[in-house]
Design a protein around this motif. Structure first.
Motif, PDB file in Angstrom:
ATOM      1  N   ARG A 568       0.829  -1.217   0.000  1.00 54.94           N
ATOM      2  CA  ARG A 568       0.000   0.000   0.000  1.00 54.94           C
ATOM      3  C   ARG A 568       0.860   1.263   0.000  1.00 54.94           C
ATOM      4  O   ARG A 568       0.636   2.204  -0.774  1.00 54.94           O
ATOM      5  CB  ARG A 568      -0.919   0.003   1.231  1.00 54.94           C
ATOM      6  CG  ARG A 568      -1.889   1.194   1.275  1.00 54.94           C
ATOM      7  CD  ARG A 568      -2.293   1.522   2.688  1.00 54.94           C
ATOM      8  NE  ARG A 568      -1.168   1.945   3.496  1.00 54.94           N
ATOM      9  CZ  ARG A 568      -0.621   3.144   3.426  1.00 54.94           C
ATOM     10  NH1 ARG A 568      -1.083   4.051   2.569  1.00 54.94           N
ATOM     11  NH2 ARG A 568       0.425   3.455   4.194  1.00 54.94           N
ATOM     12  N   SER A 569       1.890   1.268   0.839  1.00 54.31           N
ATOM     13  CA  SER A 569       2.773   2.430   0.929  1.00 54.31           C
ATOM     14  C   SER A 569       3.537   2.642  -0.378  1.00 54.31           C
ATOM     15  O   SER A 569       3.686   3.776  -0.848  1.00 54.31           O
ATOM     16  CB  SER A 569       3.753   2.233   2.089  1.00 54.31           C
ATOM     17  OG  SER A 569       4.676   3.292   2.152  1.00 54.31           O
ATOM     18  N   SER A 588      -6.848  -0.111  -1.630  1.00 52.15           N
ATOM     19  CA  SER A 588      -7.416  -0.663  -0.412  1.00 52.15           C
ATOM     20  C   SER A 588      -7.206  -2.160  -0.474  1.00 52.15           C
ATOM     21  O   SER A 588      -7.315  -2.768  -1.545  1.00 52.15           O
ATOM     22  CB  SER A 588      -8.903  -0.331  -0.307  1.00 52.15           C
ATOM     23  OG  SER A 588      -9.109   1.062  -0.283  1.00 52.15           O
ATOM     24  N   ALA A 589      -6.902  -2.762   0.691  1.00 52.57           N
ATOM     25  CA  ALA A 589      -6.568  -4.179   0.679  1.00 52.57           C
ATOM     26  C   ALA A 589      -7.225  -4.893   1.842  1.00 52.57           C
ATOM     27  O   ALA A 589      -7.362  -4.341   2.943  1.00 52.57           O
ATOM     28  CB  ALA A 589      -5.054  -4.379   0.738  1.00 52.57           C
ATOM     29  N   GLY A 590      -7.653  -6.122   1.577  1.00 55.76           N
ATOM     30  CA  GLY A 590      -8.184  -7.003   2.607  1.00 55.76           C
ATOM     31  C   GLY A 590      -7.306  -8.231   2.715  1.00 55.76           C
ATOM     32  O   GLY A 590      -6.922  -8.803   1.700  1.00 55.76           O
ATOM     33  N   ARG A 621     -10.699   4.030   2.568  1.00 53.26           N
ATOM     34  CA  ARG A 621      -9.785   3.638   1.495  1.00 53.26           C
ATOM     35  C   ARG A 621      -8.319   3.963   1.832  1.00 53.26           C
ATOM     36  O   ARG A 621      -8.010   4.543   2.847  1.00 53.26           O
ATOM     37  CB  ARG A 621     -10.185   4.250   0.153  1.00 53.26           C
ATOM     38  CG  ARG A 621     -11.514   3.719  -0.396  1.00 53.26           C
ATOM     39  CD  ARG A 621     -11.797   4.331  -1.772  1.00 53.26           C
ATOM     40  NE  ARG A 621     -12.914   3.672  -2.444  1.00 53.26           N
ATOM     41  CZ  ARG A 621     -14.195   3.938  -2.242  1.00 53.26           C
ATOM     42  NH1 ARG A 621     -14.519   4.867  -1.362  1.00 53.26           N
ATOM     43  NH2 ARG A 621     -15.144   3.286  -2.895  1.00 53.26           N
ATOM     44  N   ASN A 622      -7.444   3.523   0.932  1.00 53.81           N
ATOM     45  CA  ASN A 622      -5.991   3.699   1.099  1.00 53.81           C
ATOM     46  C   ASN A 622      -5.538   3.144   2.448  1.00 53.81           C
ATOM     47  O   ASN A 622      -4.826   3.788   3.205  1.00 53.81           O
ATOM     48  CB  ASN A 622      -5.591   5.163   0.951  1.00 53.81           C
ATOM     49  CG  ASN A 622      -4.077   5.326   0.822  1.00 53.81           C
ATOM     50  OD1 ASN A 622      -3.381   4.374   0.511  1.00 53.81           O
ATOM     51  ND2 ASN A 622      -3.579   6.522   1.079  1.00 53.81           N
ATOM     52  N   ARG A 623      -5.987   1.910   2.725  1.00 57.02           N
ATOM     53  CA  ARG A 623      -5.639   1.275   3.991  1.00 57.02           C
ATOM     54  C   ARG A 623      -5.717  -0.235   3.829  1.00 57.02           C
ATOM     55  O   ARG A 623      -6.227  -0.749   2.841  1.00 57.02           O
ATOM     56  CB  ARG A 623      -6.544   1.742   5.131  1.00 57.02           C
ATOM     57  CG  ARG A 623      -8.014   1.419   4.916  1.00 57.02           C
ATOM     58  CD  ARG A 623      -8.913   1.954   6.036  1.00 57.02           C
ATOM     59  NE  ARG A 623      -8.671   1.250   7.280  1.00 57.02           N
ATOM     60  CZ  ARG A 623      -8.207   1.831   8.373  1.00 57.02           C
ATOM     61  NH1 ARG A 623      -7.929   3.122   8.377  1.00 57.02           N
ATOM     62  NH2 ARG A 623      -8.004   1.133   9.490  1.00 57.02           N
ATOM     63  N   VAL A 624      -5.186  -0.923   4.838  1.00 52.97           N
ATOM     64  CA  VAL A 624      -5.190  -2.384   4.844  1.00 52.97           C
ATOM     65  C   VAL A 624      -6.015  -2.852   6.030  1.00 52.97           C
ATOM     66  O   VAL A 624      -5.841  -2.352   7.151  1.00 52.97           O
ATOM     67  CB  VAL A 624      -3.758  -2.945   4.952  1.00 52.97           C
ATOM     68  CG1 VAL A 624      -3.787  -4.462   5.035  1.00 52.97           C
ATOM     69  CG2 VAL A 624      -2.920  -2.487   3.770  1.00 52.97           C
TER      70      VAL A 624
END
Length: 651
Positions: A568-569, A588-590, A621-624
């Motif tokens: 993500r970073s 965004s990630a799961g 968004r923009n997060r895990v």
């Protein structure tokens, strides 16, 4: 494209050695094919008016139902251009773009290859060398896919010329030597001569002027025997430049004067002006500043930014003249113009020479900081070129000793082409003679035997393509899920399995604001970023429009979260300005890890990761986010993000 090429029109301009009286109102297919063959042979020089006359004849005689000859006509039409006209290059590029959009061209690999090559060559004449090289690489790949020896020779010859100009001599020589063998085996002496001339130029740039002179004189003899006046003049210009490099300036000037006289007799003002620019370089080395200035002043009305190579050298030489006259301040703007042209052409050899002159000009006006800075750049480029040259000398020697292999490969390609042509002849004769069936069967058996290995290779290539997403070159949905099922079945408490489902935030806004082409490039960049952050055992696949799935065997949830956050970073910090100004991207990630007690199948694991992705989107968004039902990690450990909702700056 470069000052080593005196004749700006030395390639790909056609004419016909037929009198107008031979053109009938309606031509037979045999007569049409004869015209095509003559056009494509290149043996007739540069009579563009006659070439256009016969091109018009082909257009009037080829019906819309004749698909094969219609495609052949489109290919020839791209190349037959009068480059003395201002709009000719732009018209050729526009024509190639229009044709490449057609379904009939997309479905015909040889036509796609030739039109792509044509677009690249005209882009190169315009100074768009990056676009040209992209087209050349694509055209070479298509040519090999078509297995057409003539197309392979053409694409590698043209690409080799540009590689040589950019200083990539090892690859250039391999391309040009391959093309040379093919042209000679295909009995195409005109193109073999042009390619040999480019090969000589490559040896000259490589620092082997003796080999270059030998090849140039061989080319000169061929042109003289054919009484090709333009070819003779252009080759003498190349010889002049070679003597200049050998520091035999008087001999160089002797050839330059012959070349100038020849172009003036041909009333070719552009090439005459280009020759004056080249002459001035030798005159400056001999400190004959007044004569150099006279030649540069005469060239000035004709050499424009549209001729970037000559324009760059003209400005640099004029700056040297002004510097010798004590007008250093007046020289600096000219050096800036020359630097811009050299950078456009990616000509690092020219840039190194220019920065040395620039350092002298700054020193002459007591601007010691800029003088030192320019000299430092000169030394850096010079050192890089020396290092690159040393590296490529080894590769060049290997290429020289590898010519037998290249020749064998070329002969095999040509033999394969001849076998296919023979097969087509037999198919036609089969309509008339029953006996041909027996002959055709024998040839088919021979072809099947000869191509068995190649077909096996092709099958493996097709299998790989079936597993690959065409846009991102990642694994496609089907292959990713199949691999996931396999990893799921092998997983256990001692062999954990984790997955990351991620997609691009606000991707529809990117498509709407920037266009789908930018969107596609953004997906390609995202694919590249994700691949770079994964380990060797991991697999990343594109499973939806902007949705991706990463399979992480032997990975706990904590480790998977670290990988996802790193990804993500990396995406957030990626520089995408070369795709579109101010474009940025986030994901965004799961994340979910296998629960051996509750996950009965791979779909269950994916479903938990998908729910985690949904939570990431709902949290801004923009997060895990991790699967909340797994105790291996703290699902709230990553910081909230507040992405910009402006589609022009954040997707």
């Amino acid at each position: 494209m470069n000052r080593a090429c005196i004749a700006l029109l030395c390639l790909l301009v056609f004419s016909l050695p037929l009198s107008s009286s031979t053109v009938a109102a309606t031509l037979s297919t045999e007569e049409i094919d004869a015209i095509f063959k003559t056009l494509e042979s290149g043996e007739v020089g540069s009579d563009i008016k006659k070439a256009q006359q016969y091109l018009d004849t082909l257009r009037k005689n080829i019906s819309s139902e004749d698909i094969e000859r219609g495609l052949r006509l489109k290919r020839v039409s791209c190349w037959v251009r009068d480059l003395t006209q201002d709009a000719a290059i732009d018209d050729a590029i526009r024509y190639a773009n229009e044709q490449l959009e057609l379904a009939s061209i997309q479905s015909d690999i040889p036509a796609r290859a030739d039109l792509t090559l044509c677009r690249g060559w005209h882009s190169q004449q315009k100074g768009l060398v990056s676009e040209a090289m992209d087209d050349y690489n694509h055209a070479v790949a298509l040519a090999y896919q078509s297995e057409d020896p003539r197309l392979i020779a053409d694409t590698r010859s043209v690409r080799g010329g540009l590689l040589s100009y950019q200083g990539n001599f090892a690859d250039a020589l391999e391309d040009l030597i391959t093309a040379q063998h093919m042209y000679e085996n295909l009995n195409l002496p005109y193109w073999a001569t042009l390619n040999l001339q480019e090969l000589a130029t490559s040896y000259r740039r490589f620092g082997d002027p003796d080999t270059a002179i030998r090849y140039y004189k061989e080319v000169l003899e061929k042109y003289e025997r054919k009484e090709d006046v333009s070819g003779v003049i252009a080759t003498k210009g190349d010889i002049a430049i070679t003597y200049e490099i050998m520091d035999d300036q008087e001999q160089a000037l002797s050839y330059y004067r012959e070349v100038l006289k020849g172009w003036e007799a041909q009333q070719d003002k552009i090439n005459a002006a280009a020759t004056r620019v080249n002459m001035s370089g030798s005159l400056i080395k001999l400190n004959r500043i007044k004569e150099a200035k006279t030649n540069l002043d005469a060239a000035l009305p004709y050499i424009k930014p549209e001729h970037p190579a000559f324009y760059a050298y003209m400005n640099m030489f004029m700056a040297q003249v002004l510097l010798a006259e004590g007008k250093a301040a007046d020289a600096l703007p000219l050096l800036e113009a020359g630097e811009e042209s050299f950078q456009q052409l990616q000509n690092r050899r020219g840039l190194a020479e220019l920065y040395q002159v620039k350092s002298q000009a700054h020193a002459a006006v007591n601007d010691w900081a800029n003088a030192f800075y320019a000299l430092e750049i000169h030394n850096t480029i010079h050192a890089e070129l020396d290092s690159q040259l040393q590296t490529q000398r080894t590769a060049e020697m290997r290429t020289r000793f590898d010519t037998e292999r290249i020749a064998d490969e070329n002969r095999q390609l040509i033999e394969n082409q001849q076998l296919r042509e023979k097969e087509m002849e037999i198919l036609k004769e089969n309509k008339l003679l029953q006996l041909t069936i027996i002959v055709m069967s024998i040839i088919i058996l021979v072809i099947v035997s000869a191509f068995a290995f190649k077909q096996a290779q092709r099958s493996r290539m097709m299998e790989r393509l079936a597993h690959t997403d065409h846009l991102t070159q990642l694994a496609n949905r089907r292959h990713t899920y199949h691999k996931g099922e396999s990893l799921f079945n092998d997983a256990s408490a001692n062999n954990p399995l984790s997955v990351i489902i991620f997609d691009a935030d606000h991707f529809k806004a990117i498509n709407d604001f920037f266009g789908h082409e930018v969107g596609d490039k953004a997906l390609m960049a995202l694919a590249k970023c994700s691949s770079s952050q994964m380990r060797r055992q991991d697999l990343v696949g594109r499973v939806g429009g902007e949705e991706f799935l990463a399979l992480l065997p032997g990975t706990t949830l904590t480790q998977a979260m670290e990988i996802a956050e790193r990804l993500r970073s990396h995406v957030e910090l990626a520089e995408l300005g070369d795709i579109a100004p101010e474009l940025t991207l986030s994901i965004s990630a799961g994340v979910a890890s296998l629960d051996t007690q509750n996950d009965k199948n791979f779909s269950s694991l994916l479903n938990r990761a998908d729910h985690a992705l949904y939570r990431a989107k709902n949290k801004g968004r923009n997060r895990v986010e991790a699967d909340p039902h797994h105790s291996d990690t703290n699902t709230d450990s990553n910081s909230d993000k507040n992405p910009d909702t402006n589609p022009s700056t954040h997707a």
